[in-house]
Each structure stands twice: as structure tokens, then as C-alpha cells.
Scaffold this motif. Structure first.
Motif, mmCIF file in Angstrom:
data_model
loop_
_atom_site.group_PDB
_atom_site.id
_atom_site.type_symbol
_atom_site.label_atom_id
_atom_site.label_comp_id
_atom_site.label_asym_id
_atom_site.label_seq_id
_atom_site.Cartn_x
_atom_site.Cartn_y
_atom_site.Cartn_z
ATOM 1 N N LEU A 31 0.838 -1.204 0.000
ATOM 2 C CA LEU A 31 0.000 0.000 0.000
ATOM 3 C C LEU A 31 0.872 1.253 0.000
ATOM 4 O O LEU A 31 0.646 2.187 -0.763
ATOM 5 C CB LEU A 31 -0.893 0.024 1.240
ATOM 6 N N PHE A 84 1.183 4.145 -3.089
ATOM 7 C CA PHE A 84 0.920 5.584 -2.992
ATOM 8 C C PHE A 84 2.182 6.411 -3.187
ATOM 9 O O PHE A 84 2.108 7.525 -3.682
ATOM 10 C CB PHE A 84 0.287 5.925 -1.639
ATOM 11 N N ARG A 142 5.359 8.761 -10.179
ATOM 12 C CA ARG A 142 4.648 8.441 -11.422
ATOM 13 C C ARG A 142 5.455 8.861 -12.648
ATOM 14 O O ARG A 142 4.940 9.459 -13.574
ATOM 15 C CB ARG A 142 3.297 9.164 -11.450
ATOM 16 N N HIS A 183 6.363 -3.178 -7.234
ATOM 17 C CA HIS A 183 4.956 -3.117 -6.829
ATOM 18 C C HIS A 183 4.158 -4.243 -7.509
ATOM 19 O O HIS A 183 3.350 -4.928 -6.882
ATOM 20 C CB HIS A 183 4.381 -1.749 -7.191
ATOM 21 N N LYS A 184 4.412 -4.431 -8.787
ATOM 22 C CA LYS A 184 3.702 -5.488 -9.511
ATOM 23 C C LYS A 184 4.066 -6.861 -8.953
ATOM 24 O O LYS A 184 3.202 -7.716 -8.757
ATOM 25 C CB LYS A 184 4.057 -5.419 -11.007
ATOM 26 N N GLY A 194 2.545 -7.370 -5.540
ATOM 27 C CA GLY A 194 1.088 -7.479 -5.688
ATOM 28 C C GLY A 194 0.670 -8.864 -6.157
ATOM 29 O O GLY A 194 -0.302 -9.446 -5.644
ATOM 30 N N PRO A 243 -5.190 -6.674 -6.289
ATOM 31 C CA PRO A 243 -4.190 -7.097 -7.282
ATOM 32 C C PRO A 243 -4.782 -7.398 -8.660
ATOM 33 O O PRO A 243 -4.130 -7.126 -9.671
ATOM 34 C CB PRO A 243 -3.565 -8.357 -6.668
ATOM 35 N N TRP A 277 -3.399 -5.754 -12.012
ATOM 36 C CA TRP A 277 -3.010 -6.582 -13.163
ATOM 37 C C TRP A 277 -3.747 -6.077 -14.414
ATOM 38 O O TRP A 277 -3.173 -5.981 -15.505
ATOM 39 C CB TRP A 277 -3.373 -8.034 -12.841
ATOM 40 N N VAL A 332 -2.038 -2.813 -15.843
ATOM 41 C CA VAL A 332 -0.841 -2.996 -16.670
ATOM 42 C C VAL A 332 -1.170 -3.749 -17.961
ATOM 43 O O VAL A 332 -0.498 -3.587 -18.968
ATOM 44 C CB VAL A 332 0.316 -3.696 -15.904
ATOM 45 N N HIS A 345 -8.633 0.387 -8.800
ATOM 46 C CA HIS A 345 -7.478 -0.051 -8.017
ATOM 47 C C HIS A 345 -7.251 0.900 -6.846
ATOM 48 O O HIS A 345 -7.052 0.472 -5.707
ATOM 49 C CB HIS A 345 -6.262 -0.060 -8.949
ATOM 50 N N ALA A 359 -7.962 0.064 -2.905
ATOM 51 C CA ALA A 359 -6.823 0.157 -1.977
ATOM 52 C C ALA A 359 -7.202 1.046 -0.791
ATOM 53 O O ALA A 359 -6.862 0.754 0.363
ATOM 54 C CB ALA A 359 -5.592 0.704 -2.696
ATOM 55 N N ARG A 418 -0.581 13.245 -18.554
ATOM 56 C CA ARG A 418 0.056 12.058 -19.143
ATOM 57 C C ARG A 418 -0.288 11.954 -20.625
ATOM 58 O O ARG A 418 -1.430 12.127 -21.013
ATOM 59 C CB ARG A 418 -0.386 10.809 -18.385
HETATM 60 C C1 HEM Z 1 -2.788 -6.209 -2.823
HETATM 61 C C2 HEM Z 1 -2.044 -5.767 -3.764
HETATM 62 C C3 HEM Z 1 -1.931 -4.320 -4.181
HETATM 63 C C4 HEM Z 1 -2.123 -3.173 -3.465
HETATM 64 C C5 HEM Z 1 -2.521 -3.045 -1.998
HETATM 65 C C6 HEM Z 1 -1.897 -2.066 -4.364
HETATM 66 C C7 HEM Z 1 -1.998 -0.746 -4.001
HETATM 67 C C8 HEM Z 1 -1.809 0.314 -4.854
HETATM 68 C C9 HEM Z 1 -1.980 1.691 -4.501
HETATM 69 C C10 HEM Z 1 -2.356 2.193 -3.121
HETATM 70 C C11 HEM Z 1 -1.726 2.441 -5.600
HETATM 71 C C12 HEM Z 1 -1.789 3.939 -5.723
HETATM 72 C C13 HEM Z 1 -3.146 4.335 -6.230
HETATM 73 C C14 HEM Z 1 -3.148 5.765 -6.721
HETATM 74 O O1 HEM Z 1 -2.777 6.662 -5.965
HETATM 75 O O2 HEM Z 1 -3.527 5.973 -7.879
HETATM 76 C C15 HEM Z 1 -1.383 1.534 -6.665
HETATM 77 C C16 HEM Z 1 -1.065 1.922 -7.946
HETATM 78 C C17 HEM Z 1 -0.761 1.026 -8.957
HETATM 79 N N1 HEM Z 1 -0.719 -0.341 -8.867
HETATM 80 FE FE1 HEM Z 1 -1.150 -1.437 -7.257
HETATM 81 N N2 HEM Z 1 -1.576 -2.549 -5.603
HETATM 82 C C18 HEM Z 1 -1.582 -3.920 -5.541
HETATM 83 C C19 HEM Z 1 -1.318 -4.804 -6.560
HETATM 84 C C20 HEM Z 1 -0.959 -4.432 -7.842
HETATM 85 C C21 HEM Z 1 -0.664 -5.344 -8.907
HETATM 86 C C22 HEM Z 1 -0.697 -6.870 -8.788
HETATM 87 C C23 HEM Z 1 -0.357 -4.600 -9.999
HETATM 88 C C24 HEM Z 1 0.052 -5.041 -11.375
HETATM 89 C C25 HEM Z 1 0.386 -6.239 -11.743
HETATM 90 C C26 HEM Z 1 -0.476 -3.214 -9.614
HETATM 91 C C27 HEM Z 1 -0.261 -2.148 -10.452
HETATM 92 C C28 HEM Z 1 -0.398 -0.833 -10.105
HETATM 93 C C29 HEM Z 1 -0.201 0.262 -11.018
HETATM 94 C C30 HEM Z 1 0.182 0.160 -12.485
HETATM 95 C C31 HEM Z 1 -0.436 1.433 -10.298
HETATM 96 C C32 HEM Z 1 -0.336 2.865 -10.798
HETATM 97 C C33 HEM Z 1 -1.660 3.393 -11.207
HETATM 98 C C34 HEM Z 1 -1.597 4.882 -11.490
HETATM 99 O O3 HEM Z 1 -0.527 5.480 -11.462
HETATM 100 O O4 HEM Z 1 -2.632 5.444 -11.736
HETATM 101 N N3 HEM Z 1 -0.851 -3.147 -8.296
HETATM 102 N N4 HEM Z 1 -1.452 0.246 -6.188
#
Ligand code: HEM
Ligand code: HEM
Length: 435
Positions: free
Chosen positions: A28, A32, A36, A47-48, A51, A98, A102, A105, A139, A143, A368
Motif C-alpha cells: 500500500l 501511494f 509516477r 509493486h507489480k 502485488g 491485485p 493486473w 498494466v 485499483h 486500496a 500524461r
Molecule cells: C494487494 C495488492 C496491491 C495493493 C494493496 C496495491 C496498491 C496500490 C496503490 C495504493 C496504488 C496507488 C493508487 C493511486 O494513488 O492511484 C497503486 C497503484 C498502482 N498499482 Fe497497485 N496494488 C496492488 C497490486 C498491484 C498489482 C498486482 C499490480 C500489477 C500487476 C499493480 C499495479 C499498479 C499500477 C500500475 C499502479 C499505478 C496506477 C496509477 O498510477 O494510476 N498493483 N497500487
């Protein structure tokens, strides 16, 4: 309840509970705090990977839950119900968050392959690219709901321990010792704070123009990136009303035409006159990284230049051209550098310069953008997409972005030495531009 023999969760359940709690807290915070822009590339990969690990472990945990007995519920009534609802909510989120990540991406404008911890290739889901924004929103919202549940769960645990003074914490503690659970709780929160403030403090959440913390090797002398003023005023699309740029599939990389994009660029204002020219300021970075048998190879180019004519509010008319001196490529090691510039890889002897020219630029959301263009590398010309973000305002902007290059399409990496090198090379860049 007194007759019950089981006083606590099984060791496997306890192990999985705390392992997942730690992973989730870190994930988490990482989500955050990760920047970016290109400087966050490695953190995104991490992160990926984490996750996906959480997703897989959650299935293991669910399997465990249904095959191992649990201690009977300690509390009924509304609070008992609330506790159970939070637990169910956690399971839903540990899968939903997650999965939506997924999906992000998998639908992203630039397709960056996912390698779990740099080793296990992870496929993309077959989803519609138009859904990207929805998944991003989902997502983030899920979260945030997770943080809410976490707060309720911790308050509930503390209430049992300090107010009701029952043995609840011990049920989820290694050895049944409640204070160990309290210690683990502190560890979970500390991990969250360390990751959040560690990354946030060093990289800046919004990349506010301070130094980039990149993993790629930077040119020792500051790069000699220098800008030239764009001249192509008359190359600009003349009177195409922006609203009509919608759904044509025009894909030819016509050199001097602005190509219409498939997706309407959200309410852009129409272009008034040629877009302003920007000069790339010295000190920018152009790096690349690629997996080589599980090890990341990080490199950079120290000499490159570009011309940019773009109105950030009306990107359709933008003209961008970048030139890269391939002999300035470096992996930071003499032998590797010679091999990198040699005929098996970049072939800088025969084709010393690589160029990328935009054919169509559009805004994805906010600051972006996605730019389609043509990359000429090693004598091969092919379409190549890049994604970038603009920050700052007025006459000075910071630009950062990424591109995923299919190296084999350009015959980069042909001999034995290239066998363990991944097919996709991730390029990242960051520089300031002034009008
Ligand atoms: C339990 C697992 C996960 C948690 C708790 C989590 C949490 C988060 C949080 C808090 C953000 C920031 C949200 C924002 O401020 O826009 C984020 C962004 C992101 N996460 Fe996750 N994530 C998890 C799993 C994953 C997985 C598995 C992937 C990809 C395979 C992923 C890809 C991304 C991407 C690409 C962003 C950026 C989105 C953006 O910039 O708008 N996350 N995630
Ligand atoms: C860091 C502070 C945490 C503390 C002190 C804590 C404490 C506990 C305790 C004492 C229980 C047993 C409740 C009972 O016996 O009825 C429990 C269960 C549970 N916790 Fe946590 N927890 C924490 C974090 C988390 C996190 C971050 C998650 C998210 C995945 C989580 C998910 C769960 C779930 C799903 C259960 C129910 C287990 C089951 O019945 O399958 N906990 N927790």
C-alpha cells in the motif's frame, strides 16, 4: 465455547496472516509513494511483483482456511458481525486489488511486460485498452477501502486487548502470546511508514522538479543533451477540428502528417497556430534497462538531442524528434560497452545515430501523454510508442517517460551473448524543457 479445544488459529493461518499483513502494508505504501515517472520504474516493477505475490498467497490462505479449523468466534452481536465482515472484506480486497492492478498494466498504452521479481514472466489479461482508466480508479478506490478496513480491524484488536482484556490477540499470535501480536502490529505499521516516507521523502510523490533518483547509470558529466529549436511550424496539422480526430484507424506513419488517433483526446481546445517550441535543457537522462538472465542491466546514453514543438493543451499538433548518438551508450563497464556498441547489439559503427520521430501525440489523462512515432535504429524503421508525463507549468516543464522496445525487431542482440537478454528493453528518460 469452554468446551472447545481450539484456542487459537493454526500455525499456518498465523504465519499467513502476518506475512500478508506485512506484505500488504508495504505494498500500500509503495503504491501511494512510487513516483509516477521514469524514476519510479524499478519501484513499479517491485509493486507489480509484490502485488502478484499477495494474490497468489491469498489463494493459498483461502485454501488453508477451508481445510483447517479455526477457534470459535469470541464475540457475537453487532461488533462480532462487524469483525467478520471486515475479515470477508479483506479476502475480497486481497483478490480484487491485485486483479485490478493486473488489469491496469494489461491495458496500459505502453505495454511493459511484467516479470515477477525479474524472473517469472507474467502474462497480460486480454482486456480492452479503453478500460485502463476505469481499472486505475478501481485499483485506487479498493486500496483506500483496504486502508479503512485495516483501521477498523486494528481498532477492534486493540479494543479486545486493552478494553475487554480478553485473549483475542493471542489467538492470532505465534505461541499464543498476545504481546507478540502487538509487536507484529507495530512492525506492520512501522513497515508501512518506513516505505511510505522512505520513498516519498527521497523521490517526491509528484516529481516536483528535484533530482531524480534513478537506478540507471547516469552520465558522469551530466549529459550533453542539448536542445535545438523546432522549426517545423508548417508541418503542423492545419485546420483539423480536434473533436473529429476520433475513431479513424489511420496508422500509416506518414512523416509529415499528424496521424489521427483511435481514441478521442478528451475535450481538447482547438489548436490556434503552430505549437510552441521547447528547448531541452542540459542535465537530462536517457537510460535503459533490460533483464539479463535474472540480473538487470542498466545503461544510459550520454549524447542525445531533440526538437520539440508541442502545446500541452493541444498535443495533437505536436512534432517531436529525438536523435541519439549510439556511440555514447554505456553500461558502466569497458568490456560491456564495447560489446554494446558492436555489431551484435547497437551496431554504432554502421549506423551511428538512432532517431525517433513522432507521428501522433495524444493526452491520456491529466498530464500524461502517449506519442506514437517511428524509431529508426540499426537501419530498421518501425512504429514505436512512448509514454510521457509533463510536470511544472508555464515556460518550463519537466518531462519524463518510458518506452518498451522490442529489441529483436531492430536486430539488437544477435549473437550468443544476447541469448539470456530479455526481448524487451525498457527505455526511460527525464529532462527539463524551456520555451
Ligand atoms: C494487494 C495488492 C496491491 C495493493 C494493496 C496495491 C496498491 C496500490 C496503490 C495504493 C496504488 C496507488 C493508487 C493511486 O494513488 O492511484 C497503486 C497503484 C498502482 N498499482 Fe497497485 N496494488 C496492488 C497490486 C498491484 C498489482 C498486482 C499490480 C500489477 C500487476 C499493480 C499495479 C499498479 C499500477 C500500475 C499502479 C499505478 C496506477 C496509477 O498510477 O494510476 N498493483 N497500487
Ligand atoms: C497489523 C495489525 C493486525 C492485527 C493486530 C491483527 C489481528 C488479528 C486477530 C487478533 C485476528 C483474529 C480475530 C479472531 O480471532 O476473531 C485476526 C484475524 C484476521 N485478520 Fe488480522 N490483524 C492485523 C492485520 C491484518 C491485515 C493487514 C489483514 C489483511 C489482510 C488482516 C486480515 C485478517 C483476516 C482476514 C482475519 C480472519 C482470519 C480468518 O478467520 O480467516 N489482518 N487479525
Amino acid at each position: 465455547m469452554l468446551g472447545s479445544t481450539q484456542h487459537r488459529y493454526s500455525s499456518g493461518a498465523i504465519l499467513l496472516h502476518w506475512l500478508l499483513a506485512l506484505l500488504l502494508a508495504g505494498e500500500l505504501a509503495l503504491g501511494f509513494a512510487m513516483p509516477r515517472d521514469a524514476s519510479g520504474f524499478e519501484l513499479y516493477q517491485l509493486h507489480k511483483s509484490i502485488g502478484i505475490t499477495i494474490l497468489l498467497l491469498t489463494f493459498v490462505r483461502l485454501g488453508w482456511r477451508f481445510t483447517h479449523s479455526r477457534p470459535p468466534k469470541i464475540e457475537g452481536g453487532f461488533t462480532g458481525f462487524l469483525a467478520s465482515a471486515v475479515h470477508v472484506g479483506f479476502y475480497v480486497l486481497m483478490i480484487g486489488v491485485p486483479l485490478t492492478g493486473w488489469a491496469i498494466v494489461s491495458t496500459s498504452a505502453i505495454s511493459v511486460p511484467t516479470m515477477v521479481f525479474g524472473v517469472v514472466p507474467w502474462p497480460h489479461l486480454p482486456l480492452d485498452a479503453g478500460m485502463n482508466h476505469t481499472f486505475e480508479e478501481a485499483h485506487e478506490i479498493l486500496a483506500k477501502v483496504g486502508i479503512g478496513l485495516f483501521a477498523l480491524h486494528v481498532v477492534g484488536a486493540l479494543r479486545h486487548h486493552f478494553l475487554m482484556r480478553d485473549s483475542l490477540l493471542g489467538r492470532m499470535a505465534p505461541g499464543g502470546v498476545a504481546s507478540v501480536a502487538l509487536g507484529l502490529m507495530v512492525a506492520v505499521i512501522a513497515l508501512w511508514a518506513a516505505v511510505y516516507f522512505g520513498i516519498g521523502g527521497s523521490a517526491g510523490h509528484e516529481h516536483e522538479g528535484e533530482e531524480q533518483e534513478q537506478d540507471v547509470t547516469l552520465p558522469p558529466d551530466g549529459s550533453e543533451a542539448e536542445g535545438r529549436v523546432a522549426l517545423d511550424a508548417e508541418n503542423v496539422a492545419e485546420e483539423e477540428p480536434t473533436e473529429d480526430l476520433a475513431d479513424e484507424d489511420a496508422e500509416e506513419p506518414a512523416d509529415d502528417e499528424v496521424v489521427a488517433e483511435e481514441e478521442p483526446a478528451a475535450e481538447e481546445t482547438e489548436t490556434a497556430g503552430p505549437p510552441p517550441s521547447w528547448t531541452i535543457q542540459p542535465g537530462g537522462t536517457l537510460g535503459f534497462n533490460v533483464d539479463n538472465g535474472g540480473m538487470a542491466l542498466n545503461g544510459s546514453f550520454s549524447r542525445w538531442s531533440g526538437t520539440i514543438a508541442m502545446d500541452p493543451e493541444a498535443p495533437e499538433s505536436a512534432r517531436i524528434a529525438i536523435e541519439i548518438d549510439l556511440s555514447s551508450a554505456s553500461l558502466g563497464d569497458g568490456t560491456q560497452n564495447a560489446m554494446l556498441k558492436g555489431p551484435d547489439f547497437l551496431g554504432a559503427g554502421a549506423n551511428p545515430t538512432a532517431t525517433w520521430r513522432s507521428t501522433s501525440v495524444r493526452r491520456v489523462s491529466g498530464n500524461r501523454y502517449t506519442a506514437d512515432g517511428t524509431l529508426n535504429l540499426k537501419g530498421v524503421s518501425r512504429p514505436q510508442r512512448i509514454a510521457f508525463t509533463l510536470s511544472g507549468s508555464g515556460a518550463r516543464r519537466s518531462v519524463s517517460g518510458t518506452a518498451a522496445i522490442d529489441r529483436k525487431a531492430f536486430n539488437v542482440g544477435t549473437g550468443d551473448a544476447a541469448e539470456s537478454v530479455a526481448p524487451t528493453v525498457n527505455v526511460n528518460f527525464a529532462f527539463d524543457a524551456a520555451r
